[in-house]
Design a protein around this motif. Sequence first.
Motif, PDB file in Angstrom:
ATOM      1  N   LYS A  88      20.232  53.903  68.829  1.00  0.00           N
ATOM      2  CA  LYS A  88      19.193  52.953  68.458  1.00  0.00           C
ATOM      3  C   LYS A  88      17.841  53.396  69.013  1.00  0.00           C
ATOM      4  O   LYS A  88      17.748  53.864  70.138  1.00  0.00           O
ATOM      5  N   LYS A  89      16.795  53.227  68.206  1.00  0.00           N
ATOM      6  CA  LYS A  89      15.443  53.580  68.653  1.00  0.00           C
ATOM      7  C   LYS A  89      15.027  52.663  69.795  1.00  0.00           C
ATOM      8  O   LYS A  89      15.147  51.448  69.699  1.00  0.00           O
ATOM      9  N   PRO A  90      14.491  53.237  70.861  1.00  0.00           N
ATOM     10  CA  PRO A  90      13.981  52.397  71.952  1.00  0.00           C
ATOM     11  C   PRO A  90      12.795  51.555  71.467  1.00  0.00           C
ATOM     12  O   PRO A  90      12.139  51.897  70.480  1.00  0.00           O
ATOM     13  N   LYS A  91      12.505  50.509  72.189  1.00  0.00           N
ATOM     14  CA  LYS A  91      11.426  49.592  71.802  1.00  0.00           C
ATOM     15  C   LYS A  91      10.094  50.314  71.717  1.00  0.00           C
ATOM     16  O   LYS A  91       9.308  50.069  70.795  1.00  0.00           O
ATOM     17  N   TRP A  92       9.817  51.252  72.649  1.00  0.00           N
ATOM     18  CA  TRP A  92       8.528  51.945  72.616  1.00  0.00           C
ATOM     19  C   TRP A  92       8.389  52.786  71.353  1.00  0.00           C
ATOM     20  O   TRP A  92       7.284  52.945  70.827  1.00  0.00           O
ATOM     21  N   VAL A  93       9.513  53.322  70.828  1.00  0.00           N
ATOM     22  CA  VAL A  93       9.478  54.091  69.577  1.00  0.00           C
ATOM     23  C   VAL A  93       9.194  53.146  68.415  1.00  0.00           C
ATOM     24  O   VAL A  93       8.336  53.416  67.575  1.00  0.00           O
ATOM     25  N   GLN A  94       9.899  52.038  68.377  1.00  0.00           N
ATOM     26  CA  GLN A  94       9.695  51.057  67.309  1.00  0.00           C
ATOM     27  C   GLN A  94       8.255  50.551  67.303  1.00  0.00           C
ATOM     28  O   GLN A  94       7.634  50.443  66.243  1.00  0.00           O
ATOM     29  N   ASP A  95       7.719  50.255  68.488  1.00  0.00           N
ATOM     30  CA  ASP A  95       6.344  49.760  68.594  1.00  0.00           C
ATOM     31  C   ASP A  95       5.342  50.807  68.126  1.00  0.00           C
ATOM     32  O   ASP A  95       4.390  50.497  67.422  1.00  0.00           O
ATOM     33  N   TYR A  96       5.555  52.050  68.520  1.00  0.00           N
ATOM     34  CA  TYR A  96       4.627  53.110  68.136  1.00  0.00           C
ATOM     35  C   TYR A  96       4.627  53.309  66.621  1.00  0.00           C
ATOM     36  O   TYR A  96       3.570  53.404  66.002  1.00  0.00           O
ATOM     37  N   ILE A  97       5.817  53.351  66.041  1.00  0.00           N
ATOM     38  CA  ILE A  97       5.922  53.547  64.592  1.00  0.00           C
ATOM     39  C   ILE A  97       5.287  52.372  63.847  1.00  0.00           C
ATOM     40  O   ILE A  97       4.611  52.546  62.852  1.00  0.00           O
ATOM     41  N   GLY A  98       5.495  51.164  64.366  1.00  0.00           N
ATOM     42  CA  GLY A  98       4.938  49.985  63.713  1.00  0.00           C
ATOM     43  C   GLY A  98       3.435  49.874  63.835  1.00  0.00           C
ATOM     44  O   GLY A  98       2.768  49.366  62.938  1.00  0.00           O
ATOM     45  N   ASP A  99       2.874  50.357  64.932  1.00  0.00           N
ATOM     46  CA  ASP A  99       1.445  50.155  65.207  1.00  0.00           C
ATOM     47  C   ASP A  99       0.577  51.383  64.983  1.00  0.00           C
ATOM     48  O   ASP A  99      -0.528  51.277  64.471  1.00  0.00           O
ATOM     49  N   LYS A 100       1.050  52.553  65.397  1.00  0.00           N
ATOM     50  CA  LYS A 100       0.149  53.697  65.507  1.00  0.00           C
ATOM     51  C   LYS A 100       0.435  54.856  64.569  1.00  0.00           C
ATOM     52  O   LYS A 100      -0.475  55.580  64.202  1.00  0.00           O
ATOM     53  N   GLY A 101       1.687  55.140  64.275  1.00  0.00           N
ATOM     54  CA  GLY A 101       1.932  56.361  63.514  1.00  0.00           C
ATOM     55  C   GLY A 101       3.366  56.553  63.115  1.00  0.00           C
ATOM     56  O   GLY A 101       4.104  55.593  62.890  1.00  0.00           O
ATOM     57  N   THR A 102       3.768  57.814  63.070  1.00  0.00           N
ATOM     58  CA  THR A 102       5.097  58.175  62.597  1.00  0.00           C
ATOM     59  C   THR A 102       5.931  58.757  63.728  1.00  0.00           C
ATOM     60  O   THR A 102       5.412  59.127  64.780  1.00  0.00           O
ATOM     61  N   LEU A 103       7.215  58.867  63.484  1.00  0.00           N
ATOM     62  CA  LEU A 103       8.134  59.437  64.456  1.00  0.00           C
ATOM     63  C   LEU A 103       7.776  60.890  64.761  1.00  0.00           C
ATOM     64  O   LEU A 103       7.904  61.350  65.891  1.00  0.00           O
ATOM     65  N   ASP A 104       7.268  61.614  63.763  1.00  0.00           N
ATOM     66  CA  ASP A 104       6.875  63.019  63.958  1.00  0.00           C
ATOM     67  C   ASP A 104       5.755  63.151  64.987  1.00  0.00           C
ATOM     68  O   ASP A 104       5.640  64.191  65.654  1.00  0.00           O
ATOM     69  N   ASP A 105       4.934  62.120  65.130  1.00  0.00           N
ATOM     70  CA  ASP A 105       3.864  62.160  66.132  1.00  0.00           C
ATOM     71  C   ASP A 105       4.409  62.220  67.544  1.00  0.00           C
ATOM     72  O   ASP A 105       3.725  62.664  68.460  1.00  0.00           O
ATOM     73  N   LEU A 106       5.641  61.757  67.742  1.00  0.00           N
ATOM     74  CA  LEU A 106       6.232  61.665  69.072  1.00  0.00           C
ATOM     75  C   LEU A 106       7.080  62.884  69.435  1.00  0.00           C
ATOM     76  O   LEU A 106       7.606  62.961  70.549  1.00  0.00           O
ATOM     77  N   LEU A 107       7.215  63.837  68.516  1.00  0.00           N
ATOM     78  CA  LEU A 107       8.042  65.015  68.766  1.00  0.00           C
ATOM     79  C   LEU A 107       7.573  65.774  69.992  1.00  0.00           C
ATOM     80  O   LEU A 107       6.376  65.954  70.208  1.00  0.00           O
ATOM     81  N   ILE A 108       8.522  66.201  70.795  1.00  0.00           N
ATOM     82  CA  ILE A 108       8.217  67.050  71.946  1.00  0.00           C
ATOM     83  C   ILE A 108       8.183  68.478  71.443  1.00  0.00           C
ATOM     84  O   ILE A 108       9.155  68.977  70.878  1.00  0.00           O
ATOM     85  N   ILE A 109       7.055  69.130  71.663  1.00  0.00           N
ATOM     86  CA  ILE A 109       6.890  70.509  71.233  1.00  0.00           C
ATOM     87  C   ILE A 109       7.011  71.394  72.467  1.00  0.00           C
ATOM     88  O   ILE A 109       6.235  71.292  73.389  1.00  0.00           O
ATOM     89  N   LEU A 110       7.998  72.269  72.442  1.00  0.00           N
ATOM     90  CA  LEU A 110       8.199  73.157  73.599  1.00  0.00           C
ATOM     91  C   LEU A 110       7.841  74.562  73.262  1.00  0.00           C
ATOM     92  O   LEU A 110       7.775  75.022  72.227  1.00  0.00           O
TER      93      LEU A 110
END
Length: 107
Positions: free
Chosen positions: A85-107
């Motif tokens: 399940k998506k954590p609340k901070w992920v759900q909030d970010y997607i709902g308010d600010k952007g997409t899941l791709d914005d949160l990707l960790i780039i190594l």
Amino acid sequence: MKTIDLSELNLEELIFLHGELPKYINKARKAEKLALKEQMEAMAAEAGFSLDEIVNNKNKTQIGFVKAKYRNPDDFNKTWSGRGKKPKWVQDYIGDKGTLDDLLIIL
């Protein structure tokens, strides 16, 4: 590094800029990572190896451990593997600010 004067921006513009920064940071990280990988591949090829032959380490992963795939841009201590399940901070970010791709960790 050049300096950007933000003093002329109003609050609404600053808030918008704050929301957009993670996208641009992720894009820049992806581009720099790709450029570095290409340089490393060229160096390895010049020495007669593939990059995978040089950096492949089978002891890196632990059994049952899943590396984080997403990171909260407001709190880097909060991560998510992308499983379950998506954590609340992920759900909030997607709902308010952007997409899941914005949160990707780039190594």
